[in-house]
Design an enzyme around this catalytic site. Structure first.
Site, mmCIF file in Angstrom:
data_model
loop_
_atom_site.group_PDB
_atom_site.id
_atom_site.type_symbol
_atom_site.label_atom_id
_atom_site.label_comp_id
_atom_site.label_asym_id
_atom_site.label_seq_id
_atom_site.Cartn_x
_atom_site.Cartn_y
_atom_site.Cartn_z
ATOM 1 C CG HIS A 1 0.140 -35.869 -3.975
ATOM 2 N ND1 HIS A 1 0.348 -34.869 -4.885
ATOM 3 C CD2 HIS A 1 -0.498 -36.870 -4.621
ATOM 4 C CE1 HIS A 1 -0.176 -35.251 -6.044
ATOM 5 N NE2 HIS A 1 -0.691 -36.454 -5.917
ATOM 6 C CG ASP B 1 -3.001 -44.155 -5.141
ATOM 7 O OD1 ASP B 1 -4.064 -44.366 -5.730
ATOM 8 O OD2 ASP B 1 -1.972 -43.750 -5.696
HETATM 9 N N1 ACO Z 1 6.712 -42.046 4.273
HETATM 10 C C1 ACO Z 1 7.738 -41.513 4.981
HETATM 11 N N2 ACO Z 1 8.401 -40.384 4.629
HETATM 12 C C2 ACO Z 1 8.032 -39.774 3.505
HETATM 13 C C3 ACO Z 1 6.970 -40.257 2.700
HETATM 14 C C4 ACO Z 1 6.304 -41.433 3.112
HETATM 15 N N3 ACO Z 1 5.302 -41.940 2.405
HETATM 16 N N4 ACO Z 1 6.808 -39.434 1.639
HETATM 17 C C5 ACO Z 1 7.725 -38.477 1.742
HETATM 18 N N5 ACO Z 1 8.456 -38.670 2.888
HETATM 19 C C6 ACO Z 1 9.513 -37.788 3.408
HETATM 20 C C7 ACO Z 1 10.821 -37.925 2.636
HETATM 21 O O1 ACO Z 1 11.658 -38.889 3.219
HETATM 22 C C8 ACO Z 1 11.378 -36.526 2.734
HETATM 23 O O2 ACO Z 1 11.894 -36.353 4.020
HETATM 24 P P1 ACO Z 1 13.192 -35.398 4.243
HETATM 25 O O3 ACO Z 1 12.773 -34.014 3.822
HETATM 26 O O4 ACO Z 1 13.491 -35.525 5.700
HETATM 27 O O5 ACO Z 1 14.287 -35.961 3.376
HETATM 28 C C9 ACO Z 1 10.138 -35.631 2.637
HETATM 29 O O6 ACO Z 1 9.070 -36.433 3.185
HETATM 30 C C10 ACO Z 1 9.791 -35.178 1.214
HETATM 31 O O7 ACO Z 1 9.699 -36.344 0.397
HETATM 32 P P2 ACO Z 1 10.078 -36.375 -1.140
HETATM 33 O O8 ACO Z 1 10.322 -37.799 -1.524
HETATM 34 O O9 ACO Z 1 11.170 -35.379 -1.412
HETATM 35 O O10 ACO Z 1 8.755 -35.828 -1.790
HETATM 36 P P3 ACO Z 1 8.330 -35.994 -3.298
HETATM 37 O O11 ACO Z 1 7.411 -34.881 -3.608
HETATM 38 O O12 ACO Z 1 9.530 -36.193 -4.175
HETATM 39 O O13 ACO Z 1 7.538 -37.403 -3.312
HETATM 40 C C11 ACO Z 1 5.836 -39.034 -3.171
HETATM 41 C C12 ACO Z 1 6.163 -37.532 -3.307
HETATM 42 C C13 ACO Z 1 6.600 -39.823 -4.256
HETATM 43 C C14 ACO Z 1 4.341 -39.228 -3.417
HETATM 44 C C15 ACO Z 1 6.248 -39.519 -1.760
HETATM 45 O O14 ACO Z 1 5.519 -38.811 -0.773
HETATM 46 C C16 ACO Z 1 6.052 -41.032 -1.573
HETATM 47 O O15 ACO Z 1 6.962 -41.810 -1.909
HETATM 48 N N6 ACO Z 1 4.859 -41.459 -1.029
HETATM 49 C C17 ACO Z 1 4.563 -42.885 -0.920
HETATM 50 C C18 ACO Z 1 4.097 -43.428 -2.262
HETATM 51 C C19 ACO Z 1 2.699 -42.970 -2.614
HETATM 52 O O16 ACO Z 1 1.776 -43.020 -1.821
HETATM 53 N N7 ACO Z 1 2.554 -42.541 -3.894
HETATM 54 C C20 ACO Z 1 1.246 -42.145 -4.448
HETATM 55 C C21 ACO Z 1 1.191 -40.691 -4.739
HETATM 56 S S1 ACO Z 1 -0.427 -40.255 -5.264
HETATM 57 C C22 ACO Z 1 -0.485 -40.689 -6.891
HETATM 58 O O17 ACO Z 1 0.476 -40.802 -7.610
HETATM 59 C C23 ACO Z 1 -1.819 -40.921 -7.421
#
Ligand code: ACO
Length: 428
Positions: A307, A364
């Site tokens: 998140h 979610d």
């Molecule tokens: N699976 C694997 N790796 C992940 C995931 C995931 N679900 N989420 C983040 N990471 C990793 C990234 O690859 C990154 O790794 P790095 O630092 O080695 O490059 C690190 O964790 C940080 O991730 P970011 O994408 O920079 O984090 P951001 O805050 O931009 O994204 C997000 C947050 C979009 C929710 C992300 O965690 C994601 O894509 N999750 C899956 C989709 C999801 O469940 N979305 C619902 C969110 S809740 C809502 O909107 C109600």
């Protein structure tokens, strides 16, 4: 005296005022920075940028705190109803018994939509995603209520628009599903509560009696409360920015629905179930998918994990996980996808990759499971989220308008060509 931060750039010192919120959150107010120094700030995805000052929702991602208008989400989920929470978010205070009764009556009075909406609905192919249909139908309300186009009208008229959208969204949401099923639409029954009415319009048929299961209706009400607002997220920011151009509430909410649709935001609940199904069909090897999620050359991510602001735990996920267990037991649901979800959660929570990045199941991850148990079809999950988030969008839009916020218009750092000499097509 208010605090200031000092920026030294090119040998010159600039004083930047520090703004402080009621929960001691601090921000640098850079609104004068460009005029004084020629500098803008750059923050892709607005990861560390406050777009507004807001009195609606407080969340602290490090400590897993979420409050609407100062009330803990845990108390609201346990003790209130969705419409009570909607009133709280939109008008700022919990309603009295009379206020809630009046609010409910006004909503009930407007649940019906214009008959011509049905012909718009008929124009969609049956495989249209219900989120696209819903966004279009909400935008189409501007045609039926042209006065809503001007958000600067009297307070009473703006409030009428707010009541209408709260009343009509469940009808439009259920009808978007009926289009999917190519079934005749069911009209609202105003003797039922908000969630029961929605469930009847969605699962009932016009020719038959339909008894709403109170366990399902109560669980849905709780889910909607948990989704009702989440401060300046992608869809709320969209609603505010669209509304900042003085576009109507319907147009702003329609844009919010589109923003919510994506799998990185509200669409994650659908993506979670699709991912769990795919793992099951592939033999149920959860560790293979955990490895894929960790592999930087593989675009796969564990849906429902991580998140933007919660890096410890998502308080909504804690409540929803408990509710999911209760509902599944009460309804006697035995779902193989749930076993995959539990295994995935166990493995990921112990894995260094996920621990180091603060990746935990978000709201979610569990909401998809609960919607599935309630019999909601997968491509309607995000529509359910939109139903829940509506009061938040309305409250954010109303606050932005009442505070007379300027049009939202970020700046950029240009990285393209400098001026080039135009060559005639015959010379290229
Ligand atoms: N699976 C694997 N790796 C992940 C995931 C995931 N679900 N989420 C983040 N990471 C990793 C990234 O690859 C990154 O790794 P790095 O630092 O080695 O490059 C690190 O964790 C940080 O991730 P970011 O994408 O920079 O984090 P951001 O805050 O931009 O994204 C997000 C947050 C979009 C929710 C992300 O965690 C994601 O894509 N999750 C899956 C989709 C999801 O469940 N979305 C619902 C969110 S809740 C809502 O909107 C109600």
């Amino acid at each position: 005296m208010s605090k200031k931060a000092e920026l030294i750039y090119d040998g010159k010192s600039y004083q930047i005022p520090v703004v402080e919120g009621t929960e001691n959150e601090k921000a640098l107010d850079i609104s004068r920075l460009r005029a004084e120094s020629g500098l803008i700030t750059l923050d892709k995805g607005f990861k560390n940028t406050g777009s507004t000052e807001s009195a609606i929702t407080f969340l602290n991602g490090e400590e897993g705190i979420l409050r609407y208008r100062g009330y803990a989400i845990e108390d609201l989920a346990e003790k209130s109803s969705f419409l009570e929470v909607a009133f709280l978010l939109i008008y700022g205070e919990l309603p009295t018994i009379e206020e809630l009764k009046d609010f409910q009556e006004r909503i009930v009075h407007h649940t019906l939509v214009h008959e011509d909406v049905k012909s718009i609905l008929d124009g969609f192919p049956s495989n249209a995603h219900p989120m696209g249909v819903l966004s279009s139908l909400v935008s189409s309300l501007t045609a039926f209520y042209p006065k809503s186009l001007d958000p600067n009208r009297s307070k009473e008229e703006v409030d009428g628009t707010i009541i209408r959208i709260l009343a009509k969204l469940p009808t439009l949401a259920a009808w978007s599903y009926k289009n999917r099923m190519r079934q005749p639409v069911v009209y609202p029954n105003n003797n039922l509560d908000y969630c029961s009415n929605f469930l009847r319009m969605m699962f009932g048929l016009p020719t038959e009696e339909f008894d709403v299961n109170p366990v399902v209706s109560k669980a849905l009400d709780k889910l909607l409360i948990l989704h009702a607002d989440h401060e300046q997220n992608c869809s709320a920011s969209t609603v505010r920015i669209v509304g900042s151009s003085h576009a109507s509430l319907y147009a702003s909410v329609s844009a919010g629905i589109a923003a919510l649709w994506g799998p990185l935001h509200g669409g994650a609940n659908q993506a979670v179930i699709e991912m769990l199904e795919a793992i099951r069909k592939d033999g149920g090897d959860v560790s293979k998918y955990v490895a894929k999620a960790k592999d930087k050359s593989d675009p796969f991510r564990l849906m429902g994990f991580g998140h933007r602001v919660y890096k410890n735990f998502d308080p909504r996920a804690t409540i929803i996980k408990k509710a999911a267990d209760e509902v599944l037991t009460e309804l006697g649901v035995n779902d193989p996808v749930l076993d995959i979800a539990k295994k995935l959660e166990d493995i990921a929570l112990k894995d260094d990759y996920f621990i180091a990045r603060g990746l935990y199941p978000n709201v979610d991850f569990y909401s998809g499971i609960i919607y599935r148990a309630l019999g909601i079809p997968t491509d309607m999950f995000t529509v359910m989220f939109a139903l829940g988030r509506l009061p938040g969008w309305v409250a954010q839009w109303k606050e932005m308008r009442e505070n007379n916020e300027p049009i939202g218009r970020p700046r950029q750092i240009y990285t393209g060509y400098s001026q080039r000499v135009f060559s005639d097509i015959s010379e290229r």
